[in-house]
Design an enzyme around this catalytic site. Structure first.
Site, PDB file in Angstrom:
ATOM      1  N   ASN A   1     -14.439  -3.687 -16.454  1.00 49.74           N
ATOM      2  CA  ASN A   1     -13.897  -5.020 -16.878  1.00 49.74           C
ATOM      3  C   ASN A   1     -14.359  -6.457 -17.574  1.00 49.74           C
ATOM      4  O   ASN A   1     -16.013  -5.865 -17.603  1.00 49.74           O
ATOM      5  CB  ASN A   1     -12.813  -5.791 -15.260  1.00 49.74           C
ATOM      6  CG  ASN A   1     -14.581  -6.170 -15.048  1.00 49.74           C
ATOM      7  OD1 ASN A   1     -14.616  -6.918 -14.959  1.00 49.74           O
ATOM      8  ND2 ASN A   1     -14.134  -5.274 -13.123  1.00 49.74           N
TER       9      ASN A   1
ATOM     10  N   ASP B   1     -10.106  -1.657  -9.655  1.00 50.28           N
ATOM     11  CA  ASP B   1      -8.688  -1.468  -8.316  1.00 50.28           C
ATOM     12  C   ASP B   1      -8.354   0.203  -8.569  1.00 50.28           C
ATOM     13  O   ASP B   1      -8.583   0.969  -7.454  1.00 50.28           O
ATOM     14  CB  ASP B   1      -7.586  -1.937  -8.695  1.00 50.28           C
ATOM     15  CG  ASP B   1      -7.434  -3.211  -8.843  1.00 50.28           C
ATOM     16  OD1 ASP B   1      -7.671  -3.362  -7.943  1.00 50.28           O
ATOM     17  OD2 ASP B   1      -6.687  -4.150  -9.335  1.00 50.28           O
TER      18      ASP B   1
ATOM     19  N   LYS C   1     -19.820  15.408 -20.807  1.00 48.58           N
ATOM     20  CA  LYS C   1     -18.951  13.955 -21.724  1.00 48.58           C
ATOM     21  C   LYS C   1     -17.797  14.862 -22.561  1.00 48.58           C
ATOM     22  O   LYS C   1     -17.573  16.410 -22.699  1.00 48.58           O
ATOM     23  CB  LYS C   1     -19.911  13.980 -23.136  1.00 48.58           C
ATOM     24  CG  LYS C   1     -19.095  13.438 -23.556  1.00 48.58           C
ATOM     25  CD  LYS C   1     -20.017  12.862 -24.478  1.00 48.58           C
ATOM     26  CE  LYS C   1     -18.913  11.813 -25.939  1.00 48.58           C
ATOM     27  NZ  LYS C   1     -20.093  11.839 -27.464  1.00 48.58           N
TER      28      LYS C   1
ATOM     29  N   PRO D   1     -11.415   1.562  -2.038  1.00 49.84           N
ATOM     30  CA  PRO D   1     -11.340   0.504  -0.868  1.00 49.84           C
ATOM     31  C   PRO D   1     -11.264  -0.861  -1.493  1.00 49.84           C
ATOM     32  O   PRO D   1     -11.672  -1.127  -2.537  1.00 49.84           O
ATOM     33  CB  PRO D   1     -12.601   1.081  -0.140  1.00 49.84           C
ATOM     34  CG  PRO D   1     -13.650   1.773  -1.737  1.00 49.84           C
ATOM     35  CD  PRO D   1     -12.498   2.292  -2.072  1.00 49.84           C
ATOM     36  N   ASP D   2     -10.017  -1.152  -0.968  1.00 46.79           N
ATOM     37  CA  ASP D   2      -9.596  -2.584  -0.416  1.00 46.79           C
ATOM     38  C   ASP D   2     -10.753  -3.836  -0.316  1.00 46.79           C
ATOM     39  O   ASP D   2     -11.126  -3.854   1.337  1.00 46.79           O
ATOM     40  CB  ASP D   2      -8.867  -3.192  -0.476  1.00 46.79           C
ATOM     41  CG  ASP D   2      -8.356  -4.640  -0.923  1.00 46.79           C
ATOM     42  OD1 ASP D   2      -8.945  -5.388  -0.484  1.00 46.79           O
ATOM     43  OD2 ASP D   2      -6.871  -4.385  -1.185  1.00 46.79           O
ATOM     44  N   ILE D   3     -12.075  -3.919  -1.354  1.00 46.41           N
ATOM     45  CA  ILE D   3     -13.135  -4.194  -0.456  1.00 46.41           C
ATOM     46  C   ILE D   3     -12.711  -5.940   0.752  1.00 46.41           C
ATOM     47  O   ILE D   3     -13.437  -5.933   1.931  1.00 46.41           O
ATOM     48  CB  ILE D   3     -14.361  -4.933  -1.435  1.00 46.41           C
ATOM     49  CG1 ILE D   3     -15.147  -3.543  -1.729  1.00 46.41           C
ATOM     50  CG2 ILE D   3     -15.766  -5.573  -0.886  1.00 46.41           C
ATOM     51  CD1 ILE D   3     -15.395  -3.916  -3.371  1.00 46.41           C
TER      52      ILE D   3
ATOM     53  N   PHE E   1     -10.991 -14.354  -4.552  1.00 42.71           N
ATOM     54  CA  PHE E   1     -10.395 -14.908  -5.579  1.00 42.71           C
ATOM     55  C   PHE E   1      -9.697 -13.536  -5.938  1.00 42.71           C
ATOM     56  O   PHE E   1      -9.363 -12.923  -5.958  1.00 42.71           O
ATOM     57  CB  PHE E   1     -11.734 -14.452  -6.577  1.00 42.71           C
ATOM     58  CG  PHE E   1     -12.797 -15.502  -6.384  1.00 42.71           C
ATOM     59  CD1 PHE E   1     -13.238 -16.738  -7.940  1.00 42.71           C
ATOM     60  CD2 PHE E   1     -13.708 -16.010  -5.684  1.00 42.71           C
ATOM     61  CE1 PHE E   1     -13.718 -17.474  -7.532  1.00 42.71           C
ATOM     62  CE2 PHE E   1     -14.806 -17.057  -5.737  1.00 42.71           C
ATOM     63  CZ  PHE E   1     -14.797 -18.398  -6.073  1.00 42.71           C
TER      64      PHE E   1
ATOM     65  N   LYS F   1      -3.607  -9.798   2.850  1.00 41.75           N
ATOM     66  CA  LYS F   1      -4.925  -9.233   2.589  1.00 41.75           C
ATOM     67  C   LYS F   1      -5.706  -9.828   4.211  1.00 41.75           C
ATOM     68  O   LYS F   1      -6.805 -10.218   4.230  1.00 41.75           O
ATOM     69  CB  LYS F   1      -5.985  -9.161   1.716  1.00 41.75           C
ATOM     70  CG  LYS F   1      -5.210  -8.322  -0.122  1.00 41.75           C
ATOM     71  CD  LYS F   1      -6.694  -8.312  -0.841  1.00 41.75           C
ATOM     72  CE  LYS F   1      -6.058  -7.631  -1.670  1.00 41.75           C
ATOM     73  NZ  LYS F   1      -6.406  -7.320  -2.957  1.00 41.75           N
TER      74      LYS F   1
END
Length: 421
Positions: free
Chosen positions: A221, A290, A300, A318-320, A338, A356
């Protein structure tokens, strides 16, 4: 900052300055001079390769001490000189630290005087990496940097910019003034006990993650890491011990901060799970992918003639932040998240705060021009769990460094409120 005064937290500190074989060794002469001006006792150890870039005589003239270059020096070793030198040092500072030296230290080699001293000493250990940008980005160097951080080394930098080889990117050694300031910040926080965050350990995640699709492509991103690095800088200035888990960015590690570099979400998750239970405050500022490819291609991925579409199977990472928030109460830090959104910012932020199990969240609209990803400015909504229920504060557009101070102030207030309950 003024460099003429010898006063400051470093006064009287015994610094063993190690110099390895990089073009940045020319900066080491100024660093030695600045350390002396700051009141440090300085002794220099040079690798054989370093002497091709700068002479021992130069460092001897600047420090007033004999420069050591050989492990097997009969005169020095008559009294086990390398052990005596290892015990003498309060701080071992290697600047520049080349990729080769980092690799040798990461696996515990002691094949010259400098590496032997590092293994034989209980002193604080700091290094300022310096190398070509491609060498710094190489997976082997990244693994070595992570291993060294785990072993207790504090890495300062590298900086980003023009390099002697003509490349541009991260890999430049920090300027001597910045290195000295980093030593002062860390020592001042440790020795004076000043600052509202003194005695606290704060772990922060920053930057993007990269999820490989094949050897040359990845999912990522637009995160620059600037907000997370500003938070780390603000936390260190408040006297905290700061550990920064960073994805790949073109930023120098802030002064007085312990940096651990990672690449993927799973690497960041593993580092967070290891460091969070030792922390008082955990701030998840990284823009974590995600999803990742279910299987990264070994080679490649090639275009197939006649096919206009490519199907990739992605699986969840994994959702840290949720995993940290779900830690047992005895080992759970205060958790701040955040939320980077492009619409319905407040609604999504409230949902994330509740779903969460976070204590606080900072939400911003990254679709606003000039704010958020890549920018030096930001605006946000802070939501937190107060004594009277959920509370909030809007932060107007401002430099990220200023916002970092506001976020840290609110997070420390929440932490103080929690400890008094």
């Amino acid at each position: 900052m003024p460099m003429s005064s010898p006063s400051g937290p470093t006064t009287g500190r015994r610094v063993l300055l190690g110099i390895s074989a990089g073009i940045a060794a020319y900066k080491s002469a100024l660093l030695a001079r600045l350390l002396k001006q700051a009141g440090c006792e300085v002794r220099v150890v040079m690798t054989q390769g370093a002497q091709a870039f700068i002479t021992p005589l130069t460092l001897q003239a600047l420090t007033g001490e004999t420069v050591r270059t050989s492990l097997l020096d009969p005169e020095a070793e008559a009294g086990m000189g390398h052990i005596e030198l290892a015990r003498w040092a309060d701080t071992i500072l290697i600047a520049p630290a080349t990729a080769d030296l980092m690799a040798r230290l990461a696996v515990g080699m002691a094949d010259d005087l400098l590496t032997t001293l590092c293994l034989a000493s209980d002193a604080e250990k700091v290094m300022a990496p310096a190398m070509n940008q491609a060498m710094w980005a190489h997976p082997a160097t990244r693994r070595n940097a992570a291993r060294l951080a785990e072993d207790g080394w504090r890495l300062l930098g590298p900086d980003s910019g023009d390099q002697a080889c003509g490349d541009v990117g991260p890999g430049r050694m920090l300027e001597p003034e910045a290195i000295l300031e980093a030593l002062r910040v860390a020592e001042g926080a440790a020795n004076t006990g000043k600052g509202p965050a003194s005695g606290l350990t704060i772990t922060i995640t920053a930057g993007p993650t990269r999820e490989p699709l094949d050897p040359v492509r990845y999912l990522s991103n637009h995160s620059s890491g600037k907000m997370g690095y500003a938070l780390a800088e603000a936390a260190a200035a408040l006297g905290a011990r700061v550990k920064l888990i960073s994805g790949p960015v073109a930023l120098a590690c802030p002064a007085g901060v312990e940096c651990l570099e990672v690449e993927t979400a799973r690497e960041m998750h593993a580092a967070a799970q290891r460091l969070a239970p030792e922390s008082d405050l955990f701030i998840g500022c990284a823009a974590v992918a995600d999803y990742r490819a279910e299987t990264a291609a070994e080679h490649k991925i090639k275009k197939v003639e006649g096919e206009d579409a490519l199907t990739l199977r992605l699986v969840k990472n994994p959702d840290i932040i949720a995993a940290v928030a779900a830690l047992p109460e005895a080992s759970r830090p205060l958790v701040v998240g955040f939320a980077a959104e492009t619409r319905d910012v407040e609604r999504y932020a409230r949902d994330k705060l509740a779903r969460k199990g976070l204590d606080m969240i900072i939400a911003n609209d990254v679709s606003r021009e000039g704010l958020g990803f890549g920018s030096d400015h930001n605006a946000a909504l802070m939501l937190w769990r107060g004594t009277a229920g959920e509370e909030q504060e809007h932060l107007a557009p401002q430099p990220k460094r200023e916002m970092a101070r506001a976020v840290m102030g609110r997070a420390l207030a929440c932490l103080a409120a929690r400890t008094t309950r």
